[in-house]
Design a protein around this motif. Structure first.
Motif, PDB file in Angstrom:
ATOM      1  N   UNK A  85      -4.620   3.455  -3.736  1.00  0.00           N
ATOM      2  CA  UNK A  85      -5.704   4.373  -3.382  1.00  0.00           C
ATOM      3  C   UNK A  85      -6.918   3.662  -2.798  1.00  0.00           C
ATOM      4  N   UNK A  86      -7.124   2.389  -3.187  1.00  0.00           N
ATOM      5  CA  UNK A  86      -8.276   1.652  -2.660  1.00  0.00           C
ATOM      6  C   UNK A  86      -7.909   0.199  -2.408  1.00  0.00           C
ATOM      7  N   UNK A  87      -8.401  -0.300  -1.299  1.00  0.00           N
ATOM      8  CA  UNK A  87      -8.303  -1.721  -0.951  1.00  0.00           C
ATOM      9  C   UNK A  87      -9.726  -2.262  -0.969  1.00  0.00           C
ATOM     10  N   UNK A  88      -9.950  -3.308  -1.763  1.00  0.00           N
ATOM     11  CA  UNK A  88     -11.256  -3.977  -1.790  1.00  0.00           C
ATOM     12  C   UNK A  88     -11.117  -5.278  -1.015  1.00  0.00           C
ATOM     13  N   UNK A  89     -11.853  -5.403   0.073  1.00  0.00           N
ATOM     14  CA  UNK A  89     -11.818  -6.625   0.873  1.00  0.00           C
ATOM     15  C   UNK A  89     -12.833  -7.612   0.308  1.00  0.00           C
ATOM     16  N   UNK A  90     -12.319  -8.681  -0.302  1.00  0.00           N
ATOM     17  CA  UNK A  90     -13.181  -9.708  -0.906  1.00  0.00           C
ATOM     18  C   UNK A  90     -13.108 -10.966  -0.055  1.00  0.00           C
ATOM     19  N   UNK A 134      -4.398   4.026   9.716  1.00  0.00           N
ATOM     20  CA  UNK A 134      -3.363   5.056   9.644  1.00  0.00           C
ATOM     21  C   UNK A 134      -2.803   5.254   8.247  1.00  0.00           C
ATOM     22  N   UNK A 135      -3.090   4.334   7.331  1.00  0.00           N
ATOM     23  CA  UNK A 135      -2.628   4.495   5.952  1.00  0.00           C
ATOM     24  C   UNK A 135      -3.679   5.267   5.160  1.00  0.00           C
ATOM     25  N   UNK A 136      -3.262   6.181   4.296  1.00  0.00           N
ATOM     26  CA  UNK A 136      -4.225   6.980   3.524  1.00  0.00           C
ATOM     27  C   UNK A 136      -4.795   6.195   2.337  1.00  0.00           C
ATOM     28  N   UNK A 137      -5.674   5.249   2.635  1.00  0.00           N
ATOM     29  CA  UNK A 137      -6.237   4.395   1.591  1.00  0.00           C
ATOM     30  C   UNK A 137      -7.725   4.176   1.864  1.00  0.00           C
ATOM     31  N   UNK A 138      -8.520   4.228   0.811  1.00  0.00           N
ATOM     32  CA  UNK A 138      -9.948   3.936   0.912  1.00  0.00           C
ATOM     33  C   UNK A 138     -10.112   2.425   1.044  1.00  0.00           C
ATOM     34  N   UNK A 139     -10.914   1.985   1.996  1.00  0.00           N
ATOM     35  CA  UNK A 139     -11.142   0.555   2.180  1.00  0.00           C
ATOM     36  C   UNK A 139     -12.621   0.270   1.932  1.00  0.00           C
ATOM     37  N   UNK A 140     -12.893  -0.655   1.011  1.00  0.00           N
ATOM     38  CA  UNK A 140     -14.268  -1.062   0.732  1.00  0.00           C
ATOM     39  C   UNK A 140     -14.355  -2.578   0.844  1.00  0.00           C
ATOM     40  N   UNK A 180       0.845  -1.202   0.000  1.00  0.00           N
ATOM     41  CA  UNK A 180       0.000   0.000   0.000  1.00  0.00           C
ATOM     42  C   UNK A 180       0.881   1.254   0.000  1.00  0.00           C
ATOM     43  N   UNK A 181       1.912   1.241   0.848  1.00  0.00           N
ATOM     44  CA  UNK A 181       2.797   2.403   0.950  1.00  0.00           C
ATOM     45  C   UNK A 181       3.671   2.552  -0.295  1.00  0.00           C
ATOM     46  N   UNK A 182       4.287   1.472  -0.750  1.00  0.00           N
ATOM     47  CA  UNK A 182       5.229   1.530  -1.879  1.00  0.00           C
ATOM     48  C   UNK A 182       4.552   1.882  -3.202  1.00  0.00           C
TER      49      UNK A 182
END
Length: 198
Positions: free
Chosen positions: A137-142, A162-168, A131-133
């Motif tokens: 922008x978005x993590x989709x939890x499937x 704490x990470x700047x990522x949208x989680x859906x 995510x950092x490297x």
């Protein structure tokens, strides 16, 4: 009647496969015995090569025979979205449905305190690093639509705090108690398109 040792051993090994009991294993072994010996050799070589050639991708954790896998090397994919799945089988189901063009991350397990199962810590750390490297922008939890899938999704969400990522998470177009591996293309597509931010 006592079966030959090699037949007994193969029945015992086959019955350890998911969904295969001793009777089914015995039927399969006797089916093999009716086949051409050359076909049996080819079958056994395929299993040997499975152990020798297939491994997990060092980036996403999916099964592959090249490292990194073809999905991770494909520059045409959306490299800002990662779909997190519990198993490589789930990854393959989504990929074969042709509904997602981002990257994947295979957890290699699920969080289930009652069964004393946890997500491998190195998998969680690898996800945070990716995510950092990659500037994801978005993590989709499937994860599967069951209590274990819910717990797994919460554990991943907590690990990414704490990470700047949208989680859906995939919508419940998937049947509760079902498995991603058994879902059809349309159901997977609807679940993916109807995902919600959590």
């Amino acid at each position: 009647m006592t079966l030959p040792g090699s037949v007994q051993k193969l029945i015992k090994l086959w019955s350890k496969l998911p969904g295969v009991g001793e009777k089914s294993a015995r039927r399969m072994v006797f089916h093999l015995l009716r086949q051409d010996p050359e076909w049996i050799r080819e079958f056994s070589h395929a299993i040997e090569h499975l152990a020798d050639e297939v491994r997990h991708c060092s980036e996403c954790g999916n099964i592959t025979d090249v490292d990194p896998c073809n999905i991770c090397r494909d520059r045409m994919r959306n490299r800002k979205v990662i779909c997190v799945v519990e198993s490589d089988e789930d990854c393959i189901s989504i990929e074969q449905a042709g509904i997602f063009n981002g990257l994947y991350h295979v957890l290699g397990g699920q969080f289930s305190p009652l069964d004393d199962r946890e997500i491998p810590q190195e998998s969680i750390e690898k996800l945070r690093d990716r995510v950092a490297e990659l500037g994801i922008e978005e993590i989709i939890l499937a994860t599967t639509p069951r209590i274990e899938g819910d717990l797994t999704a919460y554990a991943v969400q907590e690990a990414l705090e704490g990470l700047p990522v949208l989680i859906s998470r995939l919508s419940y177009g998937l049947p509760v108690g079902g498995s991603i591996g058994f879902a059809d293309r349309v159901t997977l597509h609807m679940a993916l398109e109807s995902r919600k931010e959590i």
